[in-house]
Design a protein around this motif. Structure first.
Motif, mmCIF file in Angstrom:
data_model
loop_
_atom_site.group_PDB
_atom_site.id
_atom_site.type_symbol
_atom_site.label_atom_id
_atom_site.label_comp_id
_atom_site.label_asym_id
_atom_site.label_seq_id
_atom_site.Cartn_x
_atom_site.Cartn_y
_atom_site.Cartn_z
ATOM 1 N N LEU A 450 0.802 -1.224 0.000
ATOM 2 C CA LEU A 450 0.000 0.000 0.000
ATOM 3 C C LEU A 450 0.836 1.276 0.000
ATOM 4 C CD1 LEU A 450 -2.699 -1.108 2.608
ATOM 5 C CD2 LEU A 450 -2.914 -1.107 0.124
ATOM 6 N N TRP A 451 1.945 1.297 0.737
ATOM 7 C CA TRP A 451 2.701 2.532 0.954
ATOM 8 C C TRP A 451 3.146 3.178 -0.363
ATOM 9 C CZ3 TRP A 451 3.955 5.288 5.382
ATOM 10 C CH2 TRP A 451 4.918 6.284 5.238
ATOM 11 N N ASN A 452 3.871 2.439 -1.180
ATOM 12 C CA ASN A 452 4.393 3.011 -2.425
ATOM 13 C C ASN A 452 3.301 3.343 -3.424
ATOM 14 O OD1 ASN A 452 7.031 3.048 -1.654
ATOM 15 N ND2 ASN A 452 7.684 1.346 -2.927
ATOM 16 N N PHE A 453 2.137 2.728 -3.269
ATOM 17 C CA PHE A 453 1.048 2.927 -4.216
ATOM 18 C C PHE A 453 0.167 4.117 -3.864
ATOM 19 C CE2 PHE A 453 2.278 -1.417 -4.931
ATOM 20 C CZ PHE A 453 2.116 -1.593 -6.291
ATOM 21 N N TYR A 454 0.015 4.423 -2.570
ATOM 22 C CA TYR A 454 -1.012 5.377 -2.182
ATOM 23 C C TYR A 454 -0.539 6.556 -1.349
ATOM 24 C CZ TYR A 454 -4.061 1.795 -4.043
ATOM 25 O OH TYR A 454 -4.671 0.893 -4.873
ATOM 26 N N ARG A 455 0.757 6.602 -1.008
ATOM 27 C CA ARG A 455 1.262 7.878 -0.517
ATOM 28 C C ARG A 455 1.216 8.872 -1.684
ATOM 29 N NH1 ARG A 455 2.577 9.298 4.796
ATOM 30 N NH2 ARG A 455 4.647 10.088 4.245
ATOM 31 N N LYS A 456 1.259 10.164 -1.381
ATOM 32 C CA LYS A 456 1.220 11.156 -2.446
ATOM 33 C C LYS A 456 2.403 10.932 -3.394
ATOM 34 C CE LYS A 456 -1.187 14.690 0.219
ATOM 35 N NZ LYS A 456 -1.138 16.069 0.764
ATOM 36 N N VAL A 466 -1.218 5.818 -10.682
ATOM 37 C CA VAL A 466 -2.583 6.255 -10.983
ATOM 38 C C VAL A 466 -2.770 7.719 -10.597
ATOM 39 C CG1 VAL A 466 -3.608 3.964 -10.804
ATOM 40 C CG2 VAL A 466 -3.465 5.419 -8.758
ATOM 41 N N ASN A 467 -1.735 8.310 -9.947
ATOM 42 C CA ASN A 467 -1.758 9.725 -9.555
ATOM 43 C C ASN A 467 -2.892 10.034 -8.579
ATOM 44 O OD1 ASN A 467 0.485 10.685 -11.321
ATOM 45 N ND2 ASN A 467 -0.891 9.903 -12.913
ATOM 46 N N PHE A 468 -3.006 9.200 -7.568
ATOM 47 C CA PHE A 468 -4.014 9.347 -6.511
ATOM 48 C C PHE A 468 -3.429 10.213 -5.400
ATOM 49 C CE2 PHE A 468 -5.676 7.397 -2.463
ATOM 50 C CZ PHE A 468 -6.978 7.848 -2.570
ATOM 51 N N GLU A 469 -4.050 11.354 -5.129
ATOM 52 C CA GLU A 469 -3.580 12.241 -4.077
ATOM 53 C C GLU A 469 -4.699 12.434 -3.067
ATOM 54 O OE1 GLU A 469 -1.115 15.537 -4.857
ATOM 55 O OE2 GLU A 469 -0.780 15.010 -6.953
ATOM 56 N N ASN A 470 -4.506 11.869 -1.875
ATOM 57 C CA ASN A 470 -5.544 11.906 -0.864
ATOM 58 C C ASN A 470 -4.894 12.004 0.506
ATOM 59 O OD1 ASN A 470 -7.433 10.297 1.148
ATOM 60 N ND2 ASN A 470 -8.742 11.085 -0.505
ATOM 61 N N GLN A 471 -5.155 13.085 1.217
ATOM 62 C CA GLN A 471 -4.481 13.348 2.482
ATOM 63 C C GLN A 471 -4.812 12.301 3.533
ATOM 64 O OE1 GLN A 471 -2.165 15.897 2.835
ATOM 65 N NE2 GLN A 471 -1.657 14.761 4.699
ATOM 66 N N LYS A 472 -6.068 11.859 3.596
ATOM 67 C CA LYS A 472 -6.452 10.881 4.621
ATOM 68 C C LYS A 472 -5.706 9.565 4.417
ATOM 69 C CE LYS A 472 -10.361 8.570 6.854
ATOM 70 N NZ LYS A 472 -11.843 8.437 6.927
ATOM 71 N N ALA A 473 -5.651 9.089 3.185
ATOM 72 C CA ALA A 473 -4.914 7.848 2.909
ATOM 73 C C ALA A 473 -3.442 8.030 3.252
ATOM 74 C CB ALA A 473 -5.085 7.455 1.445
ATOM 75 N N LEU A 477 -1.577 5.811 6.241
ATOM 76 C CA LEU A 477 -0.407 4.994 5.937
ATOM 77 C C LEU A 477 0.721 5.282 6.920
ATOM 78 C CD1 LEU A 477 -0.495 5.126 2.054
ATOM 79 C CD2 LEU A 477 -0.344 3.031 3.414
ATOM 80 N N ALA A 478 0.908 6.534 7.262
ATOM 81 C CA ALA A 478 1.942 6.898 8.236
ATOM 82 C C ALA A 478 1.574 6.381 9.629
ATOM 83 C CB ALA A 478 2.123 8.407 8.265
ATOM 84 N N LYS A 479 0.313 6.467 9.989
ATOM 85 C CA LYS A 479 -0.134 6.070 11.329
ATOM 86 C C LYS A 479 0.063 4.573 11.575
ATOM 87 C CE LYS A 479 -4.148 6.376 14.427
ATOM 88 N NZ LYS A 479 -5.572 6.830 14.526
ATOM 89 N N HIS A 499 -11.308 3.279 3.302
ATOM 90 C CA HIS A 499 -11.193 4.560 2.619
ATOM 91 C C HIS A 499 -10.775 4.376 1.160
ATOM 92 C CE1 HIS A 499 -10.730 8.869 2.305
ATOM 93 N NE2 HIS A 499 -9.469 8.740 1.927
ATOM 94 N N LEU A 500 -9.826 3.467 0.912
ATOM 95 C CA LEU A 500 -9.389 3.212 -0.449
ATOM 96 C C LEU A 500 -10.516 2.635 -1.301
ATOM 97 C CD1 LEU A 500 -5.839 1.726 0.244
ATOM 98 C CD2 LEU A 500 -6.363 4.002 -0.679
ATOM 99 N N ILE A 501 -11.286 1.747 -0.721
ATOM 100 C CA ILE A 501 -12.415 1.175 -1.453
ATOM 101 C C ILE A 501 -13.386 2.278 -1.872
ATOM 102 C CG2 ILE A 501 -14.457 -0.295 -1.216
ATOM 103 C CD1 ILE A 501 -12.713 -2.132 0.580
ATOM 104 N N LYS A 502 -13.625 3.231 -0.989
ATOM 105 C CA LYS A 502 -14.574 4.321 -1.283
ATOM 106 C C LYS A 502 -14.000 5.328 -2.279
ATOM 107 C CE LYS A 502 -16.591 4.013 3.372
ATOM 108 N NZ LYS A 502 -17.823 3.325 2.967
#
Length: 541
Positions: A450-456, A466-473, A477-479, A499-502
């Motif tokens: 998940l980390w490399n895929f969904y961090r900014k 996929v260029n997904f930018e989402n602060q909550k995700a 990931l950090a938490k 959250h990712l599913i949504k």
């Protein structure tokens, strides 16, 4: 391992947080034994059975990069793992054992790791392995911004004692906060940060030459590599591991690896005996492997996820509503049957069942197949009848065709753009695509997948193509990385998955079974999910 020598309790806590339930026993010879051979054989080959060469087919068009921190294609690392060593490594049951580290200690707060290294280890060029090579490896990974660098984001800077060489065979890693998956990232694996490279060889050869023909401390050395044609590995006579009886490893004289992108060609070569081993079985040919004389299928749970990747910098994929409409237009079970012949677990989320401590059967149903709801969302997003391409190579063509059929049925104008394997990865990584089917492979901890895929993209998301930018995700990931209590980490990871599913950065599809195959004459191979390690393998007759 007995490691850590002193603070075993903290290491067990870290392993628990990472979903790994135990530490492997320390084997004085180096761990060649104790894994179980995975093919019903036990012990070691007789003196007369040692030697010979293994002929292996790799289900890909080419093997381009073998330099560990720069590898983003799992099949490439299946080769490289035979050339390199890590500080630690995984056994068949995904427990940790020492590799270049013979034992280790962890501080009470889980932020400092001290590794006691093996003595007398040699690189393939004859130079000595020391703690300085660990420091060099990590510094190189970070300073050159390799994909693996994001795994060390919480490591203190080298100027701030992030890596401290205490003596030739003792090295200390200091993180700015607790790092639950740290030991996983110090194993051998794709994009992992402590697969130890050789400073001397890099400086002599140059970085580009090293990517193709690297030097490590592993059981085999690269003696020839013609990109697109194959890789020749020869046994490294000074390899440090032995089997349980003290015999030198590896048993083989070498391995000849040939890329074979055509499914029928690969399986026919295995059935005829032209190759001894296939790293992946094309799923449309699994039944042929099952029925073939003298061939054995190797099956393990898939520690992966695959999804329909939609480039959010291209229309209509910048719209979450459009992406959700597309996700709900995909029948995952029908897709798995058509594209993977049922050899995968359909799922609408990225966390796989093999990581059973965090897996759920009752994930949110937002992406569940509902074609009427999908049409409504697509209409509301203004994406009706959108025209786009699915980028693919030969190995994934069947999946692309199955996806095209479903999406054309949903009212889109979808075409397939087939390219070579090398071109595919170049275009995917640079964002030169509309959609593709891709995901994460070989990841025994959810952080890896998940980390490399969904961090900014500009802050740790080095595979966020996929260029997904989402602060909550980004924040979740950090938490989860700092949660040393497994139950706490589980809750954070499940909140992240919800959250990712949504948000639909991918329309999640399935978890593919890990299926390889070998001739019955191949003995001693241990099938660790995703890995293809041959140090204990031999060929009879």
């Amino acid at each position: 391992m007995s490691g850590p020598v002193v603070d075993r309790r903290t290491t067990m806590k870290l392993l628990g947080a990472a979903g790994i339930t135990s530490l492997a026993g320390c084997t004085g010879g180096g761990g060649g034994s104790g894994d179980g051979n995975g093919d019903g054989t036990t012990g070691a080959p007789s003196e007369g059975q040692r030697g010979g060469r293994l002929s292996a087919g790799w289900f890909t068009g080419s093997i381009d990069v073998l330099d560990p921190p720069f590898i983003s294609v799992g099949q490439y690392f299946q080769v490289a793992a035979n050339v390199f060593s890590g500080l630690v490594t995984l056994k068949k049951d995904l427990t940790i054992r020492g590799d270049l580290a013979k034992d280790w200690e962890v501080s009470d707060d889980g932020s400092k790791f001290t590794f006691n290294l093996r003595e007398g280890v040699k690189f393939h060029d004859g130079s000595d392995f020391t703690a300085e090579d660990v420091k060099y490896t990590i510094n190189r990974t970070i300073s050159e911004e390799a994909p693996a660098a994001s795994k060390l984001e919480s490591l203190k800077s080298l100027d701030d004692d992030g890596v401290v060489v205490q003596d030739e065979h003792t090295v200390e890693l200091n993180f700015s906060e607790p790092m639950a998956p740290a030991l996983i990232y110090l194993t051998r694996g794709p994009g992992r940060a402590a697969t130890i490279v050789c400073k001397n060889a890099i400086e002599e050869m140059g970085a580009e030459a090293y990517k193709a023909k690297p030097v490590g401390t592993g059981p085999f050395k690269v003696t020839e590599h013609q990109i697109g044609s194959g890789v020749t590995l020869d046994a490294f006579e000074d390899y440090f591991e032995t089997d349980s009886e003290g015999n030198a490893l590896p048993y083989l004289d070498g391995i000849d690896i040939k890329p074979i992108p055509e499914p029928a060609t690969l399986v026919n070569a295995l059935r005829s005996g032209d190759i001894d081993f296939a790293n992946l079985v094309p799923l449309q040919n699994v039944s042929k492997v099952d029925q073939a004389n003298g061939v054995e299928k190797l099956d393990a749970p898939g520690i992966n996820w695959y999804g329909f990747a939609m480039n959010q910098r291209r229309d209509p994929f910048g719209s979450q509503k459009a992406r959700m409409g597309i996700a709900k237009s995909i029948d995952n079970e029908a897709f798995v049957d058509a594209a993977y012949f049922g050899n995968a677990l359909p799922d609408t989320g990225p966390i796989n069942k093999a990581t059973n401590w965090v897996w759920r059967d009752d994930k949110p149903t937002d992406q569940q197949y509902d074609p009427e709801a999908g049409k409504r969302l697509i209409k509301e997003a203004g994406a009706e009848g959108a025209s786009f391409h699915i980028l693919t190579d030969q190995s994934s063509l069947r999946g692309a065709k199955a996806m095209r059929q479903q999406l054309n049925k949903a009212g889109f104008d979808v075409n397939i753009e087939q390219v070579t394997s090398s071109t595919y990865w170049e275009r995917y990584e640079t964002g030169d695509y509309d959609t593709t089917i891709s995901g994460s492979v070989g990841d025994p901890d959810p952080d890896q997948s998940l980390w490399n895929f969904y961090r900014k993209p500009d802050d740790g998301g080095v595979w966020n193509w996929v260029n997904f930018e989402n602060q909550k995700a980004h924040d979740l990931l950090a938490k989860q990385r700092t949660a040393l209590d497994r139950e706490e980490r589980k809750q954070v990871l499940q909140e992240l998955e919800d959250h990712l599913i949504k948000q639909v950065p991918h329309a999640y599809l399935m978890h593919q079974d890990d299926i390889a195959a070998k001739r019955s004459s191949v003995k001693g191979f241990t099938h660790i999910p995703f890995m293809r390690n041959f140090h204990t393998t031999w060929v009879e007759g």
